[in-house]
Scaffold this active site. Structure first.
Site, PDB file in Angstrom:
ATOM      1  CG  HIS A 123      -1.906   1.000   1.366  1.00  0.00           C
ATOM      2  ND1 HIS A 123      -1.658   2.303   1.737  1.00  0.00           N
ATOM      3  CD2 HIS A 123      -3.242   0.924   1.140  1.00  0.00           C
ATOM      4  CE1 HIS A 123      -2.800   2.980   1.736  1.00  0.00           C
ATOM      5  NE2 HIS A 123      -3.774   2.171   1.377  1.00  0.00           N
ATOM      6  CD  GLN A 203      -7.382  -4.309   4.018  1.00  0.00           C
ATOM      7  OE1 GLN A 203      -8.378  -4.928   4.383  1.00  0.00           O
ATOM      8  NE2 GLN A 203      -7.444  -3.064   3.603  1.00  0.00           N
TER       9      GLN A 203
END
Ligand code: PMP
Length: 421
Positions: A123, A203
């Site tokens: 990310h 996540q």
């Protein structure tokens, strides 16, 4: 006994609302999950009952706020398998947690000749941070390849993690591919090289049991708003010895022990890293969120996520016009599936879905280099949480069929001219 999803849904009044005259189908949980009443009601009890600043006051309200805020650190620490509040710094989110390690450890310590090893599935919160650290320190930045089937190439990692490596930074779970990475393997590689391992848990903390000790993480970063908690609060687990050695990230009140005009000494852990008035209500609510998830059972959350992902994959891959990304059917995943539909732009598709009350995300999901690697400009991501059902995935598939049919009808109509394109 496993939770009943219908009963879980009752915890989230927002799920009863409609969007564009249709029942809300919220499939954007990898971006932000909804917050159950057990969590947002802690805001009311805080502000109606004992709102006060923490640590500084002798008075009763400050004492009650301090006790609750500190207890929340213990609860969240326990949730990820840390030993106690000393190892759990509250931050704003995953991004700030990673930046804290960059400012506290990497920027002061790294230099030319050192290496940072990260991955192609990062990310931007991680990738951009390490890119800037590399620029400012002269350290080398290396990327572990992502294989065609959406896994990290461990052999490639072995060739990159060497004696120069100071830091290895990987996501526990990819926010685009849903891959669950073999963190323990990376911990061993980092350990052999004398490097520290940072795990981006944005996540994974929401979606599976986490044990920072068992995975061998030195740092573990996560966000409250993706795990049934509020926005504005996240966490950084850090190994005590490392946190003790690290420089503070922000300076000011609360993080000091003693100050003179010439010098200052730092407070104990974790307060040394929590300068200024912290997000008190948010921190207490994060404690309530992990209580809520523990009551559901993180094994159940993981299995529910995997079940929904497998069902979505099965239905999406049955369509010839859909390409999905990441591990295939039968392989372990978290509850998210990214895909593209031939001939339908992701933004058009998400707008058509929105007309039907379905919330998904289209774009690069803060992973532009990964999309470059996949040779696609973007993807549509449907992501699930504890309150989602297979019926909602059916609704998504019906809407995709509708979008396709509309496109076919348009191409066949006399309004279409290929000379325009
Ligand atoms: N890492 C990953 C894997 C993520 O999915 C996200 C959020 N999309 C982040 C980091 C950043 O999280 P936040 O915006 O809460 O800091």
């Amino acid at each position: 006994m496993s939770p009943d999803v219908a009963a879980v849904r009752d915890d989230y009044p927002v799920l009863d609302r409609s969007v564009n005259g249709q029942p809300l189908t919220y499939l954007d949980n990898a971006a932000t999950t909804h917050t159950p009443r057990q969590v947002y009601e802690t805001f009311e009890s805080f502000y109606a009952g004992y709102n006060a600043n923490v640590h500084r006051g002798i008075h009763e309200l400050s004492h009650e706020a301090s006790v609750a805020y500190e207890a929340a650190h213990d609860r969240v620490a326990e949730f990820v398998g840390a030993d106690g509040r000393e190892e759990m710094v509250f931050t704003r989110n995953t991004t700030e947690s990673i930046n804290l390690v960059a400012h506290g450890l990497a920027l002061p310590e790294f230099g030319p000749g050192d290496a940072i090893v990260t991955t192609e599935m990062e990310h931007h919160a991680s990738l951009v941070t390490w890119q800037q650290v590399a620029k400012r320190t002269g350290a080398d930045l290396r990327f572990v390849r992502v294989t065609e089937d959406g896994n990290l190439d461990v052999e490639h990692a072995k060739s990159l993690i060497d004696a120069d490596t100071e830091l290895v930074s990987i996501p526990h779970v990819s926010n685009v591919l849903g891959t669950v990475n073999p963190v323990r393997t990376f911990a061993d590689l980092a350990d052999d090289a004398g490097a520290v391992l940072l795990v981006d848990g944005a996540q994974s903390a929401p979606t599976r049991p986490v044990d920072v000790d068992a995975m061998g993480a030195d740092f573990f970063a996560f966000s409250g708003h993706k795990m049934a908690g509020p926005t504005g609060i996240g966490g950084l687990y850090g190994r005590t010895g490392l946190l003790e050695e690290m420089e503070p990230f922000l300076y000011g009140g609360e993080m000091i022990r003693h100050v003179t005009f010439d010098r200052s000494t730092w407070n104990g852990l974790p307060w040394k890293f929590e300068a200024g008035t912290p997000p008190i209500a948010e921190g207490i609510a994060l404690g309530a969120a992990v209580d809520y998830l523990d009551d559901l059972g993180m094994d159940w959350v993981r299995d529910h996520e995997n079940r929904l992902a497998q069902y979505a994959l099965e239905r999406l891959s049955a369509r010839e016009d859909v390409t999905t990304y990441g591990p295939g059917l039968g392989e372990e995943r978290t509850g998210l599936v990214s895909f593209n539909v031939d001939g339908v732009h992701g933004h058009d598709l998400s707008s058509i879905l929105n007309d039907r009350g379905i919330a998904v995300r289209a774009g690069d999901h803060c992973t532009q280099p990964l999309h470059d690697r996949l040779e696609i400009p973007g993807s549509v991501r449907a992501s699930f949480y504890v309150y989602n059902t297979e019926a909602e995935i059916d609704r998504l598939l019906d809407a995709i069929e509708d979008a396709r049919a509309k496109r076919e009808a348009y191409l066949a109509s006399d309004r279409y001219s290929d000379r325009l394109y």
